[in-house]
Design a protein around this motif. Structure first.
Motif, PDB file in Angstrom:
ATOM      1  N   ASP A 112      42.860  31.739  34.857  1.00 26.73           N
ATOM      2  CA  ASP A 112      43.704  32.918  35.082  1.00 26.73           C
ATOM      3  C   ASP A 112      44.923  32.914  34.161  1.00 26.73           C
ATOM      4  OD1 ASP A 112      42.214  34.286  36.887  1.00 26.73           O
ATOM      5  OD2 ASP A 112      43.227  33.520  38.664  1.00 26.73           O
ATOM      6  N   LYS A 113      45.470  31.733  33.882  1.00 30.60           N
ATOM      7  CA  LYS A 113      46.618  31.661  32.967  1.00 30.60           C
ATOM      8  C   LYS A 113      46.238  32.161  31.573  1.00 30.60           C
ATOM      9  CE  LYS A 113      49.057  27.831  35.244  1.00 30.60           C
ATOM     10  NZ  LYS A 113      49.497  26.419  35.110  1.00 30.60           N
ATOM     11  N   VAL A 114      45.045  31.767  31.122  1.00 33.44           N
ATOM     12  CA  VAL A 114      44.579  32.220  29.813  1.00 33.44           C
ATOM     13  C   VAL A 114      44.362  33.724  29.813  1.00 33.44           C
ATOM     14  CG1 VAL A 114      42.724  32.031  28.125  1.00 33.44           C
ATOM     15  CG2 VAL A 114      43.557  29.981  29.280  1.00 33.44           C
ATOM     16  N   LEU A 115      43.734  34.232  30.889  1.00 39.32           N
ATOM     17  CA  LEU A 115      43.471  35.674  30.971  1.00 39.32           C
ATOM     18  C   LEU A 115      44.769  36.478  31.036  1.00 39.32           C
ATOM     19  CD1 LEU A 115      40.403  35.896  33.381  1.00 39.32           C
ATOM     20  CD2 LEU A 115      40.454  36.276  30.915  1.00 39.32           C
ATOM     21  N   ARG A 116      45.803  35.943  31.687  1.00 48.83           N
ATOM     22  CA  ARG A 116      47.085  36.654  31.742  1.00 48.83           C
ATOM     23  C   ARG A 116      47.677  36.791  30.345  1.00 48.83           C
ATOM     24  NH1 ARG A 116      47.988  33.349  36.416  1.00 48.83           N
ATOM     25  NH2 ARG A 116      47.901  34.583  38.346  1.00 48.83           N
ATOM     26  N   GLN A 117      47.477  35.766  29.530  1.00 46.91           N
ATOM     27  CA  GLN A 117      47.986  35.831  28.164  1.00 46.91           C
ATOM     28  C   GLN A 117      47.208  36.833  27.320  1.00 46.91           C
ATOM     29  OE1 GLN A 117      47.830  31.813  26.733  1.00 46.91           O
ATOM     30  NE2 GLN A 117      49.492  31.093  28.049  1.00 46.91           N
ATOM     31  N   TRP A 118      45.899  36.935  27.567  1.00 45.02           N
ATOM     32  CA  TRP A 118      45.065  37.818  26.750  1.00 45.02           C
ATOM     33  C   TRP A 118      45.052  39.249  27.271  1.00 45.02           C
ATOM     34  CZ3 TRP A 118      40.089  34.337  26.044  1.00 45.02           C
ATOM     35  CH2 TRP A 118      40.411  33.261  25.209  1.00 45.02           C
ATOM     36  N   THR A 119      44.875  39.405  28.584  1.00 47.75           N
ATOM     37  CA  THR A 119      44.709  40.746  29.150  1.00 47.75           C
ATOM     38  C   THR A 119      45.832  41.175  30.080  1.00 47.75           C
ATOM     39  OG1 THR A 119      43.453  39.936  31.067  1.00 47.75           O
ATOM     40  CG2 THR A 119      42.205  40.416  29.054  1.00 47.75           C
ATOM     41  N   GLY A 120      46.632  40.227  30.542  1.00 43.72           N
ATOM     42  CA  GLY A 120      47.709  40.546  31.471  1.00 43.72           C
ATOM     43  C   GLY A 120      47.273  40.602  32.920  1.00 43.72           C
ATOM     44  N   HIS A 121      45.977  40.337  33.208  1.00 40.55           N
ATOM     45  CA  HIS A 121      45.479  40.399  34.585  1.00 40.55           C
ATOM     46  C   HIS A 121      44.667  39.143  34.888  1.00 40.55           C
ATOM     47  CE1 HIS A 121      46.696  44.599  34.933  1.00 40.55           C
ATOM     48  NE2 HIS A 121      46.142  44.809  33.746  1.00 40.55           N
ATOM     49  N   PRO A 122      44.863  38.545  36.061  1.00 40.96           N
ATOM     50  CA  PRO A 122      44.021  37.411  36.475  1.00 40.96           C
ATOM     51  C   PRO A 122      42.669  37.896  36.949  1.00 40.96           C
ATOM     52  CG  PRO A 122      45.584  37.928  38.200  1.00 40.96           C
ATOM     53  CD  PRO A 122      45.912  38.848  37.047  1.00 40.96           C
ATOM     54  N   PHE A 123      41.728  36.965  37.077  1.00 37.14           N
ATOM     55  CA  PHE A 123      40.379  37.341  37.499  1.00 37.14           C
ATOM     56  C   PHE A 123      39.754  36.335  38.463  1.00 37.14           C
ATOM     57  CE2 PHE A 123      35.746  37.043  36.879  1.00 37.14           C
ATOM     58  CZ  PHE A 123      35.378  38.333  37.252  1.00 37.14           C
ATOM     59  N   PHE A 124      39.977  35.058  38.243  1.00 33.19           N
ATOM     60  CA  PHE A 124      39.210  34.032  38.949  1.00 33.19           C
ATOM     61  C   PHE A 124      39.692  33.790  40.377  1.00 33.19           C
ATOM     62  CE2 PHE A 124      38.694  32.995  34.416  1.00 33.19           C
ATOM     63  CZ  PHE A 124      37.319  33.057  34.332  1.00 33.19           C
ATOM     64  N   LEU A 125      40.978  33.795  40.609  1.00 34.43           N
ATOM     65  CA  LEU A 125      41.493  33.625  41.960  1.00 34.43           C
ATOM     66  C   LEU A 125      41.627  34.978  42.638  1.00 34.43           C
ATOM     67  CD1 LEU A 125      44.231  30.893  41.354  1.00 34.43           C
ATOM     68  CD2 LEU A 125      41.899  30.578  42.219  1.00 34.43           C
ATOM     69  N   ASN A 126      41.561  34.968  43.972  1.00 30.93           N
ATOM     70  CA  ASN A 126      41.614  36.204  44.759  1.00 30.93           C
ATOM     71  C   ASN A 126      40.521  37.186  44.331  1.00 30.93           C
ATOM     72  OD1 ASN A 126      43.911  35.690  46.500  1.00 30.93           O
ATOM     73  ND2 ASN A 126      45.150  35.756  44.636  1.00 30.93           N
TER      74      ASN A 126
END
Length: 268
Positions: A112-126
């Motif tokens: 999720d940290k990586v995705l926040r940097q790339w897309t600004g949105h988490p995906f794996f948690l919740n």
């Protein structure tokens, strides 16, 4: 030892709060169904149940789609790495999933940290789908072990007859072997349904948003809330809501469950 406590919970779920301060074994003075309405609406048990149904349905679907072909191939075909795969899945039987919840959470959190940097949105948690995927992944060793044992008990005559009629490997597996494996598949579905439905630790760890919690986590929250509110009828109504689906499913598939544990491919 089992019937009396279960019956007591059902009886307690229709009692009024004042009745719990007398004889705990006394029959209810009336049927107080408002407990179920309060547990369903005020305690959000309806929302939690919907989340559980979604997670269990996706998890079992993923598990069956992956485990059936894998178990069939490992049971019927020998190739260079087949021994390694069998050892890996057997080793997975000895891993308690509760012990690896923290590394699973850390991996998903880092993703999720990586995705926040790339897309600004988490995906794996919740994410209910990710929780279902984790459930299916952790259930693969037991499921493949059970299905492989069933496939090994089937006579190869069925496959040979299909090959003679011009069927390929995939068609033989789907149209000949899979229908024969229905009792074993029902057994797998029941065992994993119970495991997914009642699972608490992984769900609590991966789902932190209140609106995404599953039924066991929601029930624990209800129990914690009722310690101060002292709404025992509502608490036991929540317990009944959790138990009823598993009881209904077991009653419906009891015959198939027995067949799945005893049947082979040929009789006589």
């Amino acid at each position: 030892m089992i019937i009396v406590p279960v019956a007591w919970v059902f009886i307690a779920s229709i009692k009024q709060n004042s009745e719990f301060y007398g004889n705990p074994w006394a029959l209810p003075q009336g049927i107080h169904l408002a407990n179920f309405a309060d547990a369903w609406q005020k305690a959000n048990m309806g929302s939690y149940m919907l989340n559980s149904v979604i997670v269990v349905a996706i998890g079992i679907a993923l598990l069956i789609v992956i485990a059936l072909p894998a178990a069939y191939v490992l049971a019927r075909f020998k190739f260079k790495s087949s021994g390694l795969w069998n050892v890996l899945f057997m080793a997975g039987l000895f891993i308690n999933v509760n012990y690896i919840v923290v590394p699973i959470f850390l991996m998903l959190n880092n993703g999720d940290k990586v995705l926040r940097q790339w897309t600004g949105h988490p995906f794996f948690l919740n994410n209910l789908f990710i929780l279902a995927l984790v459930y299916a992944s952790t259930a693969l060793p037991f499921t493949i072990y059970l299905l492989s044992g069933y496939f090994k008990s089937l006579a190869k005559d069925y496959e040979e007859a299909a090959y003679v009629d011009g069927a390929g490997y995939a068609r033989t597996m789907i149209q000949v072997i899979m229908p024969m494996a229905k009792p074993s598949v029902v057994t797998v579905i029941l065992f994993n349904f119970l495991a997914f439905w009642n699972e608490y630790i992984i769900s609590m760890t991966l789902l932190t948003k209140p609106e995404l919690k599953t039924l066991p986590v929601g029930l624990m929250n209800l129990m914690a809330a009722q310690k101060s509110a002292v709404q025992y009828g509502q608490l036991y109504a929540g317990l009944v809501i959790v138990m009823v689906p598993t009881l209904i499913l077991y009653i419906c598939v009891q015959k198939k469950l027995t067949q799945g544990m005893t049947l082979g491919g040929l009789k006589g």
